[in-house]
Design a protein around this motif. Structure first.
Motif, PDB file in Angstrom:
ATOM      1  N   SER A 176       0.815  -1.088   0.230  1.00 46.10           N
ATOM      2  CA  SER A 176       0.295  -0.444   0.350  1.00 46.10           C
ATOM      3  C   SER A 176       0.670   1.857   0.216  1.00 46.10           C
ATOM      4  CB  SER A 176      -1.004  -0.175   1.373  1.00 46.10           C
ATOM      5  OG  SER A 176      -0.513   0.093   2.235  1.00 46.10           O
ATOM      6  N   ARG A 177       2.154   1.706   0.405  1.00 47.94           N
ATOM      7  CA  ARG A 177       3.223   2.509   0.035  1.00 47.94           C
ATOM      8  C   ARG A 177       3.582   2.447  -0.894  1.00 47.94           C
ATOM      9  NH1 ARG A 177       7.066   2.808   5.276  1.00 47.94           N
ATOM     10  NH2 ARG A 177       6.531   4.676   3.985  1.00 47.94           N
ATOM     11  N   ILE A 178       3.787   1.506  -1.996  1.00 52.12           N
ATOM     12  CA  ILE A 178       4.357   1.289  -3.600  1.00 52.12           C
ATOM     13  C   ILE A 178       3.460   2.413  -4.021  1.00 52.12           C
ATOM     14  CG2 ILE A 178       5.017   0.534  -5.197  1.00 52.12           C
ATOM     15  CD1 ILE A 178       5.860  -1.700  -3.508  1.00 52.12           C
ATOM     16  N   PRO A 179       3.748   4.147  -4.619  1.00 49.93           N
ATOM     17  CA  PRO A 179       3.428   4.793  -5.518  1.00 49.93           C
ATOM     18  C   PRO A 179       2.662   4.144  -6.534  1.00 49.93           C
ATOM     19  CG  PRO A 179       4.964   6.061  -4.343  1.00 49.93           C
ATOM     20  CD  PRO A 179       4.899   4.494  -4.140  1.00 49.93           C
ATOM     21  N   ALA A 180       1.498   4.303  -6.760  1.00 51.65           N
ATOM     22  CA  ALA A 180       1.448   3.977  -8.312  1.00 51.65           C
ATOM     23  C   ALA A 180       1.885   4.621  -9.146  1.00 51.65           C
ATOM     24  CB  ALA A 180      -0.412   4.233  -8.436  1.00 51.65           C
ATOM     25  N   GLY A 181       2.341   3.778 -10.537  1.00 51.46           N
ATOM     26  CA  GLY A 181       3.638   4.567 -11.502  1.00 51.46           C
ATOM     27  C   GLY A 181       4.681   5.205 -11.639  1.00 51.46           C
ATOM     28  N   ARG A 182       4.896   4.955  -9.820  1.00 52.78           N
ATOM     29  CA  ARG A 182       6.618   4.603  -9.503  1.00 52.78           C
ATOM     30  C   ARG A 182       7.319   3.941  -9.308  1.00 52.78           C
ATOM     31  NH1 ARG A 182       6.613  10.818  -6.323  1.00 52.78           N
ATOM     32  NH2 ARG A 182       5.112  12.453  -7.939  1.00 52.78           N
ATOM     33  N   ILE A 183       7.428   2.774 -10.120  1.00 53.14           N
ATOM     34  CA  ILE A 183       8.233   2.441  -9.996  1.00 53.14           C
ATOM     35  C   ILE A 183       8.806   1.986 -11.448  1.00 53.14           C
ATOM     36  CG2 ILE A 183       8.525  -0.397 -10.486  1.00 53.14           C
ATOM     37  CD1 ILE A 183       5.491  -0.633  -9.335  1.00 53.14           C
ATOM     38  N   GLY A 184      10.515   2.020 -10.549  1.00 54.32           N
ATOM     39  CA  GLY A 184      11.333   1.606 -11.849  1.00 54.32           C
ATOM     40  C   GLY A 184      12.488   0.597 -11.984  1.00 54.32           C
ATOM     41  N   ALA A 185      12.926   0.545 -12.402  1.00 54.01           N
ATOM     42  CA  ALA A 185      14.696  -1.191 -12.216  1.00 54.01           C
ATOM     43  C   ALA A 185      16.169  -0.575 -12.452  1.00 54.01           C
ATOM     44  CB  ALA A 185      13.429  -2.163 -12.942  1.00 54.01           C
ATOM     45  N   VAL A 186      16.669  -0.720 -11.906  1.00 53.13           N
ATOM     46  CA  VAL A 186      18.434  -0.394 -12.517  1.00 53.13           C
ATOM     47  C   VAL A 186      18.230  -2.087 -12.858  1.00 53.13           C
ATOM     48  CG1 VAL A 186      20.399   0.546 -11.568  1.00 53.13           C
ATOM     49  CG2 VAL A 186      18.064   2.098 -11.177  1.00 53.13           C
ATOM     50  N   GLY A 187      19.463  -2.002 -13.949  1.00 50.73           N
ATOM     51  CA  GLY A 187      20.196  -3.609 -14.244  1.00 50.73           C
ATOM     52  C   GLY A 187      22.007  -2.812 -14.973  1.00 50.73           C
ATOM     53  N   HIS A 188      22.618  -3.392 -14.894  1.00 52.74           N
ATOM     54  CA  HIS A 188      24.068  -3.751 -14.336  1.00 52.74           C
ATOM     55  C   HIS A 188      24.621  -5.111 -15.321  1.00 52.74           C
ATOM     56  CE1 HIS A 188      28.532  -4.896 -13.700  1.00 52.74           C
ATOM     57  NE2 HIS A 188      28.674  -3.676 -14.414  1.00 52.74           N
ATOM     58  N   SER A 189      25.054  -4.697 -16.924  1.00 49.87           N
ATOM     59  CA  SER A 189      26.124  -5.944 -17.705  1.00 49.87           C
ATOM     60  C   SER A 189      24.190  -6.367 -17.780  1.00 49.87           C
ATOM     61  CB  SER A 189      26.699  -6.613 -16.995  1.00 49.87           C
ATOM     62  OG  SER A 189      27.536  -7.503 -17.465  1.00 49.87           O
ATOM     63  N   ALA A 190      24.476  -8.263 -17.552  1.00 48.57           N
ATOM     64  CA  ALA A 190      23.332  -8.889 -17.303  1.00 48.57           C
ATOM     65  C   ALA A 190      22.056  -8.265 -16.814  1.00 48.57           C
ATOM     66  CB  ALA A 190      23.037 -10.605 -17.393  1.00 48.57           C
ATOM     67  N   GLY A 191      22.049  -7.747 -15.886  1.00 46.48           N
ATOM     68  CA  GLY A 191      21.171  -6.770 -15.270  1.00 46.48           C
ATOM     69  C   GLY A 191      21.193  -6.070 -16.206  1.00 46.48           C
ATOM     70  N   GLY A 192      21.055  -4.905 -16.977  1.00 41.09           N
ATOM     71  CA  GLY A 192      20.775  -4.114 -18.309  1.00 41.09           C
ATOM     72  C   GLY A 192      20.564  -4.820 -19.083  1.00 41.09           C
ATOM     73  N   TYR A 193      20.592  -6.147 -19.487  1.00 39.32           N
ATOM     74  CA  TYR A 193      19.706  -6.786 -20.613  1.00 39.32           C
ATOM     75  C   TYR A 193      18.267  -6.964 -19.842  1.00 39.32           C
ATOM     76  CZ  TYR A 193      16.977 -10.562 -22.442  1.00 39.32           C
ATOM     77  OH  TYR A 193      16.100 -11.313 -22.884  1.00 39.32           O
ATOM     78  N   THR A 194      17.972  -7.558 -18.540  1.00 33.78           N
ATOM     79  CA  THR A 194      16.962  -7.943 -18.207  1.00 33.78           C
ATOM     80  C   THR A 194      16.074  -6.673 -17.771  1.00 33.78           C
ATOM     81  OG1 THR A 194      18.738  -9.239 -16.356  1.00 33.78           O
ATOM     82  CG2 THR A 194      15.960  -8.894 -15.442  1.00 33.78           C
ATOM     83  N   VAL A 195      16.899  -5.131 -17.592  1.00 33.11           N
ATOM     84  CA  VAL A 195      15.686  -4.565 -17.287  1.00 33.11           C
ATOM     85  C   VAL A 195      15.551  -3.762 -18.469  1.00 33.11           C
ATOM     86  CG1 VAL A 195      17.111  -4.354 -14.951  1.00 33.11           C
ATOM     87  CG2 VAL A 195      17.539  -1.885 -17.312  1.00 33.11           C
ATOM     88  N   LEU A 196      15.783  -4.158 -19.936  1.00 31.70           N
ATOM     89  CA  LEU A 196      15.463  -3.944 -20.908  1.00 31.70           C
ATOM     90  C   LEU A 196      15.003  -4.091 -22.049  1.00 31.70           C
ATOM     91  CD1 LEU A 196      19.193  -2.240 -22.286  1.00 31.70           C
ATOM     92  CD2 LEU A 196      17.188  -0.836 -22.048  1.00 31.70           C
ATOM     93  N   ALA A 197      14.730  -5.766 -21.083  1.00 32.69           N
ATOM     94  CA  ALA A 197      13.647  -6.538 -21.277  1.00 32.69           C
ATOM     95  C   ALA A 197      12.592  -6.332 -21.058  1.00 32.69           C
ATOM     96  CB  ALA A 197      14.079  -7.750 -21.355  1.00 32.69           C
ATOM     97  N   LEU A 198      12.637  -5.008 -19.800  1.00 39.31           N
ATOM     98  CA  LEU A 198      11.593  -5.136 -18.777  1.00 39.31           C
ATOM     99  C   LEU A 198      10.640  -3.978 -19.509  1.00 39.31           C
ATOM    100  CD1 LEU A 198      12.386  -5.942 -15.260  1.00 39.31           C
ATOM    101  CD2 LEU A 198      10.562  -7.609 -16.292  1.00 39.31           C
ATOM    102  N   ALA A 199      11.228  -3.350 -19.998  1.00 35.44           N
ATOM    103  CA  ALA A 199      10.688  -1.526 -20.891  1.00 35.44           C
ATOM    104  C   ALA A 199       9.510  -2.457 -21.702  1.00 35.44           C
ATOM    105  CB  ALA A 199      12.028  -1.128 -21.073  1.00 35.44           C
ATOM    106  N   GLY A 200      10.249  -3.903 -22.799  1.00 33.40           N
ATOM    107  CA  GLY A 200       9.299  -4.095 -24.104  1.00 33.40           C
ATOM    108  C   GLY A 200      10.561  -4.314 -24.858  1.00 33.40           C
TER     109      GLY A 200
END
Length: 349
Positions: A158-182
């Motif tokens: 209930s504390r997480i604001p709607a529409g304010r969710i982000g992600a940070v990824g490094h290296s393979a994590g960078g792949y991961t967050v870009l895949a989540l972005a579409g």
């Protein structure tokens, strides 16, 4: 004798960073709001370990965790003020949920809930997912599972604001967050890339693990382990509204899917990245996603975006504690933290 020598070197390394951690703790105290620290286990067939960093009024201290010393208040109550948002952090292959603790604690002090997961099957203890055939789809799905758990949590949902969710990824994590972005991956692009170029050798040798199937003895590299007929991977999560990709592994993404990404994207590449050559990875993203905010960390190596470990951390991609000659990772980290924090601030205004 060798064990004793390693213990001595490790102790010396920890002492070498003790002053740095102490200075960070003092600075955090002066800033008022601190970073609390808890852990969470997301249940399932493959449980996910998560480090949670969040704003608190409790005093913080340097907390030794192997090669890391995050400045946190363990188990402290969360501040009652509204959260600015939620930021999920995805580490690189073979990494750890606390490998980006400097960035996580900065965002927590700024008012964010930060959830850094340990990717099952692709962490410092277990890399079995690399040659599983499900790597490119499973990594982003693990992040979505963590998001599901937090949104359903009685403590945080209930504390997480709607529409304010982000992600940070490094290296393979960078792949991961870009895949989540579409962005969509065609895994066979990795194998094709490594058959046609000679100047991205570290990427093309990553993931060398002894295979365990019947009759197999030779090590298998990530690019070669992908079936030639592997289908396109599409695993977007529309709940994630902005992403930061740090030295991303990105050669597998199709050009048209990058161009179609609609959420804000920040890309930071390392000028002297010998693990993921920029023109094939981060540069590929920037070329086909011109709306992305992009910059280069001058003089930096691939591991510049991780907190500085207190001892050598050898891996297939090199020593994660090492830096190129002339580059000061500890001095660079505050700039990285500010760049990421300012990017998210821009999105939530």
């Amino acid at each position: 004798m060798m064990h004793l020598m390693f213990q001595t070197l490790a102790a010396a390394a920890l002492l070498g960073l003790a002053g740095q951690a102490g200075a960070q703790a003092t600075q955090a105290q002066e800033q008022g709001q601190q970073a609390g620290y808890r852990t969470l286990t997301v249940p399932g067939d493959t449980p996910i370990q998560v480090a949670l960093f969040y704003p608190t009024a409790a005093p913080a201290r340097a907390l030794p965790m192997g090669p890391w010393q995050p400045v946190v208040a363990p188990g402290a109550p969360a501040a009652q003020a509204p959260l600015k948002g939620l930021v999920l952090i995805s580490h690189g292959t073979g990494g750890s949920e606390v490998g980006h603790h400097n960035l996580a604690t900065r965002l927590a002090r700024d008012g964010y809930l930060v959830a850094a997961l340990r990717h099952p099957g692709d962490n410092w203890q277990d890399r079995s997912m690399v040659t599983s055939g499900h790597y490119f789809g499973e990594r982003p799905r693990q992040v979505s599972r963590v998001l599901d758990a937090l949104l359903a949590s009685p403590d945080w949902g209930s504390r997480i604001p709607a529409g304010r969710i982000g992600a940070v990824g490094h290296s393979a994590g960078g792949y991961t967050v870009l895949a989540l972005a579409g962005a969509q991956a065609e895994p066979q692009r990795a194998a094709m890339h490594c058959r046609t170029v000679q100047d991205d050798p570290m990427f093309c040798s990553l993931g060398k693990l002894p295979t365990t199937g019947p009759g197999t003895k030779a090590p298998v590299a990530l690019a070669a382990a992908i079936a030639p007929d592997a289908q396109r991977v599409s695993v977007p999560d529309p709940r994630i509204r902005a992403v930061v990709a740090l030295a991303p592994m990105a050669v597998v993404f199709t050009s048209e899917s990058l161009a179609a990404v609609s959420v804000p994207v920040r890309v930071i590449v390392a000028e002297r990245d010998a693990v993921l050559v920029g023109k094939y990875h981060g540069g590929h993203v920037v070329t086909h996603l011109p709306r992305a905010q992009a910059s280069t960390a001058s003089g930096a190596g691939h591991f510049a975006f991780m907190a500085q470990p207190s001892m050598p951390l050898p891996s297939d991609a090199g020593d994660a504690a090492a830096n190129p000659a002339g580059f000061d990772r500890v001095a660079y980290q505050p700039q990285l933290e500010s760049d990421v924090a300012e990017f998210f601030e821009q999105q939530w205004r």
